[in-house]
Each structure stands twice: as C-alpha cells, then as structure tokens.
Design an enzyme around this catalytic site. Sequence first.
Site, PDB file in Angstrom:
ATOM      1  N   ASP A  47      44.645  35.949  36.379  1.00 46.61           N
ATOM      2  CA  ASP A  47      43.420  36.649  36.739  1.00 46.61           C
ATOM      3  C   ASP A  47      42.206  35.793  36.378  1.00 46.61           C
ATOM      4  O   ASP A  47      42.267  35.004  35.423  1.00 46.61           O
ATOM      5  CB  ASP A  47      43.328  37.981  36.001  1.00 46.61           C
ATOM      6  CG  ASP A  47      44.333  39.005  36.509  1.00 46.61           C
ATOM      7  OD1 ASP A  47      44.800  38.856  37.651  1.00 46.61           O
ATOM      8  OD2 ASP A  47      44.652  39.945  35.747  1.00 46.61           O
ATOM      9  N   TYR A  75      52.539  35.758  26.819  1.00 44.90           N
ATOM     10  CA  TYR A  75      51.128  36.132  26.855  1.00 44.90           C
ATOM     11  C   TYR A  75      50.693  36.696  25.511  1.00 44.90           C
ATOM     12  O   TYR A  75      51.467  37.387  24.839  1.00 44.90           O
ATOM     13  CB  TYR A  75      50.885  37.207  27.927  1.00 44.90           C
ATOM     14  CG  TYR A  75      51.233  36.784  29.328  1.00 44.90           C
ATOM     15  CD1 TYR A  75      50.282  36.177  30.143  1.00 44.90           C
ATOM     16  CD2 TYR A  75      52.510  36.988  29.841  1.00 44.90           C
ATOM     17  CE1 TYR A  75      50.599  35.789  31.440  1.00 44.90           C
ATOM     18  CE2 TYR A  75      52.832  36.602  31.136  1.00 44.90           C
ATOM     19  CZ  TYR A  75      51.876  36.000  31.925  1.00 44.90           C
ATOM     20  OH  TYR A  75      52.196  35.613  33.193  1.00 44.90           O
ATOM     21  N   ASP A  89      41.498  46.524  33.310  1.00 42.80           N
ATOM     22  CA  ASP A  89      40.941  45.520  32.407  1.00 42.80           C
ATOM     23  C   ASP A  89      39.460  45.816  32.197  1.00 42.80           C
ATOM     24  O   ASP A  89      38.930  46.805  32.706  1.00 42.80           O
ATOM     25  CB  ASP A  89      41.167  44.093  32.932  1.00 42.80           C
ATOM     26  CG  ASP A  89      40.460  43.812  34.257  1.00 42.80           C
ATOM     27  OD1 ASP A  89      39.575  44.590  34.659  1.00 42.80           O
ATOM     28  OD2 ASP A  89      40.808  42.800  34.898  1.00 42.80           O
ATOM     29  N   ARG A 181      48.204  43.846  32.612  1.00 41.06           N
ATOM     30  CA  ARG A 181      47.309  45.007  32.752  1.00 41.06           C
ATOM     31  C   ARG A 181      48.102  46.302  32.904  1.00 41.06           C
ATOM     32  O   ARG A 181      47.696  47.355  32.406  1.00 41.06           O
ATOM     33  CB  ARG A 181      46.382  44.814  33.955  1.00 41.06           C
ATOM     34  CG  ARG A 181      45.285  43.774  33.726  1.00 41.06           C
ATOM     35  CD  ARG A 181      44.394  43.635  34.945  1.00 41.06           C
ATOM     36  NE  ARG A 181      45.072  42.974  36.048  1.00 41.06           N
ATOM     37  CZ  ARG A 181      44.852  43.237  37.344  1.00 41.06           C
ATOM     38  NH1 ARG A 181      44.014  44.216  37.683  1.00 41.06           N
ATOM     39  NH2 ARG A 181      45.473  42.576  38.286  1.00 41.06           N
TER      40      ARG A 181
END
Length: 302
Positions: A47, A75, A89, A181
């Site tokens: 993103d 992550y 987000d 997300r």
Amino acid sequence: MGRKRKGRDISGWLVVDKPAGLTSTAVVNKVRWALDANKAGHAGTLDPEATGVLAVALGEATKTVPYITDALKAYRFTIRLGQATNTDDAEGEVIATSDIRPDDATIKEALHAFVGDIMQVPPRFSAVKIDGERAYKLARDDAEFEIAARPLWVEELVMTDRPDADHVVLEMTCGKGGYVRSIARDLGEALGCHAHVVTLRRVWSGPFEATDGLTLDQIDAMARTPELDAHVLPLETGLADLPELRCTPEGAAKLRNGNPGMVLASDVEYGDEAWASLDGHAVAVGIYKAGELHPSRVFNRD
C-alpha cells in the site's frame, strides 16, 4: 514485429526499502530509470503508506516473480483500537467507534483464531476485481458489492508491544495474498472494539530483507553508475525456494529451446518443480520427470 524496449538488458533483483507515500509502481519506475533497465516489475504490492521490502525484478528475473509472490512474508504493524475506518487504515474515514479497550491477555488470546488456515475478506478499498472492476473504484463510487472470502495461511501472529491503551503492535508471517488491514479489522471485530491499521512495514519477503534494501535517496545518489549495478542480486535469488538441478551443456541447449533436457541425479521426486543450472546460472524452471526437466520458463541470457 514488436518495438524493442528502451534501456539495458540487465537481469536480477534490486531490494528497495520502500518509503511511505509512494505506490509500488512508482518505486519500480524509479528503479527502472536509475538502472536504465528495459524491463522491471515487483514481487508483491505494498500500500502507498506502507514501508519496507519491495523486491524489484529486472529483465529475465521477472520470470521468477511468482516464486517470491508465493513465498512467506513478514509484517510488523500497529493497530488503533476503538475505531473502524472505511479503508481499514488511517487514510480512511472513521465509520464506527468504541470505548472498549481489551487487556493484553484478551488480545493475545484472540490472536489464536487468526493463525493457520483462515478465510479472509479483502478490504473494500483494495485491488480485488469484482465483475472486472477494481473494488476500490466501486467503493469510491459508493457502489453496493460483496467481496468473497479467500483462504490465507498465517504462519504466526504475535503481539510484541502495547505502547498505550489505544495501540497494539503485532508481527505476522503469512503466505500469498494476505491483507494486514483485514487482520486489523477482523481482530477489532473479534474483540468487540473495532480497529484499523496505523503503520505497516514489510520486514522480509521470501529471501529478501528490508534491512538489506536501498532507500530511494541511495538509489538517486547511485543512479546510472556501476555502484548501483553492484547492488543488483542474481536472478537466481528469486528461485531460493525451489530445488536446483545441474544440467549438462547438451541438456542446457535443449532446455533453452523449450525442450526437455537431461539433468544430473538429485533427491527431487518425479513431478516436483525445480530449476536447472549450468555453471551456477539458471537455464530454466520446470517439472522434473525421470532424469529430465520439462521447462515451463526459460531464461534467455547470453
């Protein structure tokens, strides 16, 4: 006859530590310019506001992108409790709030449900296609649509920090197609308090580490110089998860023409996917059958 692409025939991988605020495509374009490469692509979109490892494939290495896309990735991300947003987000609008703040033990217990083989619904603001249209375009138009859940393998999901009552830091290792997300959104729902992602960093992807990545400032400083070329990793790096089979010069010649080629004996089994090398250089990827590799991808390099 197709028009020849401008730029050098350079093959390999350049690992970038992507900054926030840029699309993955913009980073690829920067790398392609800096190396004067005639072909480039990336292995897994980040993103725009996410940071971390973005592995850029150059030339013939683009044929190995699927093997990095399919590899495990890690992550590190921070979620904000008490708020749901329409994008899942911090870039989106707050659409629900809660005063509930679960304690650490409750959060850690809830994480167990998100480990292993799970089903995950991608965010409405994502590049998933719905009847040929990108979901984020439909979402921007306030269209009514549903996104089907899809399977995801989550190797690990752990809580590593709790800076304050509103924020939780998590680390996740997962397979292909995972949306951080969605993890934040679904965890917030499971806890009864809502949640969204505030910061997101990809720590590693397959064989590539963010700590080994170049910043865009470094790439700019070394652009169009041999110094930047020296940071390009071999094409073969993208094949790290596949077994390597050595072939003879005769076998390599057949493979380069798209025909099955003889490879030296190894411990791979009939039907396994593998790659063949000659003098350490990748010749082809394919399926091993009875002493031969049947190629599915051939690398065209001098």
